[in-house]
Enzyme design. Structure first.
Site, mmCIF file in Angstrom:
data_model
loop_
_atom_site.group_PDB
_atom_site.id
_atom_site.type_symbol
_atom_site.label_atom_id
_atom_site.label_comp_id
_atom_site.label_asym_id
_atom_site.label_seq_id
_atom_site.Cartn_x
_atom_site.Cartn_y
_atom_site.Cartn_z
ATOM 1 N N GLU A 1 0.868 -1.195 0.000
ATOM 2 C CA GLU A 1 0.000 0.000 0.000
ATOM 3 C C GLU A 1 0.896 1.233 0.000
ATOM 4 O O GLU A 1 1.875 1.288 0.736
ATOM 5 C CB GLU A 1 -0.908 -0.047 1.237
ATOM 6 N N GLY B 1 -6.823 0.500 4.358
ATOM 7 C CA GLY B 1 -8.279 0.648 4.249
ATOM 8 C C GLY B 1 -8.727 1.342 2.977
ATOM 9 O O GLY B 1 -9.914 1.374 2.663
ATOM 10 N N GLY C 1 -8.200 0.182 -6.909
ATOM 11 C CA GLY C 1 -9.344 1.063 -6.718
ATOM 12 C C GLY C 1 -9.559 2.084 -7.817
ATOM 13 O O GLY C 1 -9.244 1.867 -8.986
ATOM 14 N N SER C 2 -10.084 3.238 -7.399
ATOM 15 C CA SER C 2 -10.468 4.266 -8.377
ATOM 16 C C SER C 2 -10.129 5.644 -7.839
ATOM 17 O O SER C 2 -9.854 5.812 -6.647
ATOM 18 C CB SER C 2 -11.973 4.168 -8.661
ATOM 19 N N ILE D 1 -22.307 10.010 -4.446
ATOM 20 C CA ILE D 1 -21.505 10.955 -3.665
ATOM 21 C C ILE D 1 -22.201 12.306 -3.570
ATOM 22 O O ILE D 1 -22.309 12.889 -2.491
ATOM 23 C CB ILE D 1 -20.094 11.127 -4.295
ATOM 24 N N GLU E 1 -27.169 18.327 -12.372
ATOM 25 C CA GLU E 1 -27.038 16.993 -12.967
ATOM 26 C C GLU E 1 -27.230 17.079 -14.477
ATOM 27 O O GLU E 1 -28.154 17.720 -14.963
ATOM 28 C CB GLU E 1 -28.069 16.049 -12.314
ATOM 29 N N ASP F 1 -12.711 -1.847 -8.025
ATOM 30 C CA ASP F 1 -13.018 -0.702 -8.900
ATOM 31 C C ASP F 1 -12.213 -0.706 -10.201
ATOM 32 O O ASP F 1 -12.601 -0.029 -11.151
ATOM 33 C CB ASP F 1 -12.742 0.627 -8.169
ATOM 34 N N HIS G 1 -43.238 -8.534 14.098
ATOM 35 C CA HIS G 1 -44.126 -7.375 14.172
ATOM 36 C C HIS G 1 -43.910 -6.667 15.490
ATOM 37 O O HIS G 1 -43.828 -7.317 16.517
ATOM 38 C CB HIS G 1 -45.591 -7.818 14.072
HETATM 39 P P1 NAI Z 1 -22.075 8.319 -9.877
HETATM 40 O O1 NAI Z 1 -21.713 7.627 -11.115
HETATM 41 O O2 NAI Z 1 -22.899 7.649 -8.855
HETATM 42 O O3 NAI Z 1 -22.832 9.675 -10.236
HETATM 43 C C1 NAI Z 1 -22.242 10.660 -11.044
HETATM 44 C C2 NAI Z 1 -23.328 11.567 -11.551
HETATM 45 O O4 NAI Z 1 -22.739 12.665 -12.211
HETATM 46 C C3 NAI Z 1 -24.258 10.911 -12.549
HETATM 47 O O5 NAI Z 1 -25.580 11.186 -12.188
HETATM 48 C C4 NAI Z 1 -23.878 11.569 -13.863
HETATM 49 O O6 NAI Z 1 -24.964 11.639 -14.770
HETATM 50 C C5 NAI Z 1 -23.470 12.938 -13.392
HETATM 51 N N1 NAI Z 1 -22.590 13.655 -14.286
HETATM 52 C C6 NAI Z 1 -21.580 13.163 -15.038
HETATM 53 N N2 NAI Z 1 -20.974 14.149 -15.725
HETATM 54 C C7 NAI Z 1 -21.625 15.300 -15.409
HETATM 55 C C8 NAI Z 1 -21.464 16.657 -15.783
HETATM 56 N N3 NAI Z 1 -20.515 17.025 -16.618
HETATM 57 N N4 NAI Z 1 -22.308 17.566 -15.270
HETATM 58 C C9 NAI Z 1 -23.282 17.189 -14.396
HETATM 59 N N5 NAI Z 1 -23.477 15.925 -14.022
HETATM 60 C C10 NAI Z 1 -22.645 14.982 -14.501
HETATM 61 O O7 NAI Z 1 -20.692 8.819 -9.282
HETATM 62 P P2 NAI Z 1 -20.307 9.420 -7.868
HETATM 63 O O8 NAI Z 1 -21.481 9.905 -7.129
HETATM 64 O O9 NAI Z 1 -19.198 10.369 -8.147
HETATM 65 O O10 NAI Z 1 -19.734 8.164 -7.134
HETATM 66 C C11 NAI Z 1 -18.593 7.482 -7.645
HETATM 67 C C12 NAI Z 1 -18.612 6.045 -7.241
HETATM 68 O O11 NAI Z 1 -18.485 5.910 -5.851
HETATM 69 C C13 NAI Z 1 -19.891 5.402 -7.674
HETATM 70 O O12 NAI Z 1 -19.574 4.341 -8.545
HETATM 71 C C14 NAI Z 1 -20.504 4.876 -6.416
HETATM 72 O O13 NAI Z 1 -20.915 3.564 -6.595
HETATM 73 C C15 NAI Z 1 -19.394 4.957 -5.374
HETATM 74 N N6 NAI Z 1 -19.967 5.407 -4.117
HETATM 75 C C16 NAI Z 1 -20.787 4.577 -3.435
HETATM 76 C C17 NAI Z 1 -21.397 4.996 -2.284
HETATM 77 C C18 NAI Z 1 -22.311 4.054 -1.578
HETATM 78 O O14 NAI Z 1 -22.265 2.865 -1.835
HETATM 79 N N7 NAI Z 1 -23.177 4.543 -0.710
HETATM 80 C C19 NAI Z 1 -21.174 6.331 -1.743
HETATM 81 C C20 NAI Z 1 -20.324 7.130 -2.547
HETATM 82 C C21 NAI Z 1 -19.745 6.660 -3.685
#
Ligand code: NAI
Length: 467
Positions: free
Chosen positions: A35, A41, A145-146, A185, A204, A314, A446
């Site tokens: 790492e 983590g 990851g990413s 996010i 969005e 990722d 219940h």
């Molecule tokens: P996301 O892919 O969930 O959402 C990104 C959003 O940005 C989409 O709605 C997309 O249409 C929009 N977008 C893209 N380009 C744009 C632009 N130029 N202008 C305006 N809107 C635009 O990605 P997010 O929220 O960044 O999360 C990244 C990763 O992290 C996701 O794959 C998610 O699975 C993971 N994550 C998971 C969580 C959880 O499980 N609770 C919490 C946070 C993140």
């Protein structure tokens, strides 16, 4: 495999990597995990899932105390926010958990290596760290990851223009915040700062929020979040950001064409997705080529085109979720040990930890329609659930989608309090190939929120009892 320094070398100590290392060690393999950051983590523990949940929880408690307790006859006054303490709690949780991972690796005799790993040839990795060294391993697992995707014209400085990392560590509550992207996010971090008093505007690109989730879930979440005073600009493209004396001026225009506009805010969160982190990994030294999305192609066993090199989480296809990475880490380790590790990608739940939460597993209605699969749908609103009423948690619903012919559960979608916990039942049923009737004939305690899952399953056959 004894001619190598290790049987298995895992690159990356996020939830995918450290779990793969533990499983490999459990299986008797001499395992190391490398790492580059000092704490273990990965994104999840350090700057993702865990700190965000700490802030989500605390900000929800704050909002409850301020806005909701009075309805239950609990009168509180002078509710104030100590942001420093809130952040200290978050940091303490993260610190304890990352140390916990170190303890787990030690307990399982996984050798911890510090530095940036780069493949230099089959079974050979150079680790550039406090001291640069080359190690050899019979199998290598890439679990790097990413990273946040950049947005052209909006340059992150982690001061006023933030990724999720900066949004988890603001020193004060901004007055006005713009969130670009209405995904996981954007909605989670937007919720945190909105509850703490920021005026949040989510911008969005698409004409809906939460792409990939069921349309009915997205519509309901959109409505509920607007009710919490989060503003949305859908179908809107951000074209640039300019630092001003007060903060940031965003330039945007409707995706469908039309007048451009500006929005002045104090901070901007860029949350437009994440991309696989493969930079500087030396993949070409073993002949691995990325796919069109920049991911590492793997087969069912998580082995890449290079024999003995595996990739999980990722950096490979599928949702970028910690629990998906963990499952893949376990499967890859078992395959390396000669077993038959497998991940059922049809049953990976997804949860958005807003209030209420949105949770899903399996296919959406849109996906079923596109695949031309006949299905029955059962819905049940939390407003008709006794426990939800007692808790004033009546927003949302459970929707069960079942195959019209076999009644097999194909998807479950929940908006509501604790949806992320409730979805586990649906995941288990789907993992066992269960039917809506299986859920409907299972006794549910219940009064519990889970009864809404049972009622939605009953509703698939048109025989819900309480609605
Ligand atoms: P996301 O892919 O969930 O959402 C990104 C959003 O940005 C989409 O709605 C997309 O249409 C929009 N977008 C893209 N380009 C744009 C632009 N130029 N202008 C305006 N809107 C635009 O990605 P997010 O929220 O960044 O999360 C990244 C990763 O992290 C996701 O794959 C998610 O699975 C993971 N994550 C998971 C969580 C959880 O499980 N609770 C919490 C946070 C993140």
């Amino acid at each position: 495999m004894s001619e190598h320094d290790f049987d298995v070398l895992v690159i990356g100590a996020g939830p995918g990597g450290y779990v793969a290392a533990i499983r490999a060690a459990q299986l008797g393999l001499r395992t190391a995990c490398v790492e580059r950051t000092p704490t273990l983590g990965g994104t999840c523990l350090n700057v993702g899932c865990i700190p965000s949940k700490a802030l989500l929880h605390t900000s929800e408690e704050y909002a409850h105390a301020r806005k909701h307790l009075a309805r239950h006859g609990v009168m509180v006054s002078d509710v104030t926010l100590d942001l420093d303490k809130m952040m200290a709690h978050k940091d303490q949780v993260v610190g304890a958990l990352t140390k916990g991972v170190a303890g787990l690796l030690e307990k399982n005799d996984v050798t911890r290596l510090e530095g940036h790993a780069r493949l230099t040839g089959p079974g050979t990795v150079e680790i550039e760290g406090p001291e640069t060294r080359t190690v050899t391993a019979g199998a290598i697992v890439i679990a790097t990851g990413s990273v946040s995707s950049p947005l052209a014209g909006v340059d992150v400085d982690e001061e006023c223009i933030l990724t999720s990392t900066g949004a988890l560590a603001l020193a004060e509550v901004p007055e006005r915040m713009a969130v670009i992207g209405a995904g996981y996010i954007g909605l989670e971090m937007g919720s945190v700062w909105s509850r703490l008093g920021a005026k949040v505007t989510v911008i969005e690109f698409l004409d809906r929020i939460l792409p990939g989730m069921d349309g009915e879930v997205a519509t309901q979440m959109h409505r509920l979040l607007r009710r919490q005073k989060i503003a949305f600009k859908l179908g809107t493209k951000v074209t640039g950001a300019e630092r001003t004396n007060e903060g940031v001026r965003l330039a945007m225009e409707p995706v469908a064409g039309g007048e451009s506009a500006t929005l002045d805010v104090d901070v901007v969160l860029v949350a437009v997705g994440r991309r696989p982190n493969t930079e500087g990994l030396g993949l070409d030294s073993v002949g691995i080529e990325l796919d069109a999305q920049g991911r590492i192609p793997v087969g069912e066993r998580f082995e890449t085109s290079a024999p003995g090199v595996y990739a999980i989480g990722d950096v490979v296809a599928g949702p970028m979720l910690a629990h998906k990475a963990e499952e893949e880490g376990v499967a890859a380790a078992e395959n390396i040990a000669g077993g038959s590790g497998h991940v059922n990608h049809e049953t990976i739940p997804g949860v958005v930890y807003t209030a209420p939460e949105a949770a899903a597993v399996g296919m959406t209605e849109e996906a079923l329609e596109e695949a031309d699969i006949d299905y029955n749908v059962g819905r049940f609103p939390f407003a008709a659930n006794g426990r939800a009423r007692a808790m004033s948690a009546t927003d949302g619903f459970v929707k069960v989608l079942a195959d019209a012919e076999t009644d097999r559960v194909l998807g479950v979608h929940i908006v509501g309090r604790d949806a992320g916990t409730l979805i586990a039942e649906a995941v288990a049923v789907m993992e066992f190939g269960g039917s809506a009737e299986d859920i409907a004939r299972t006794c549910h305690a219940h009064p519990s929120l889970n009864e809404a899952v049972k009622e939605a399953a009953l509703a698939v056959a048109g025989r819900a009892l309480h609605v």
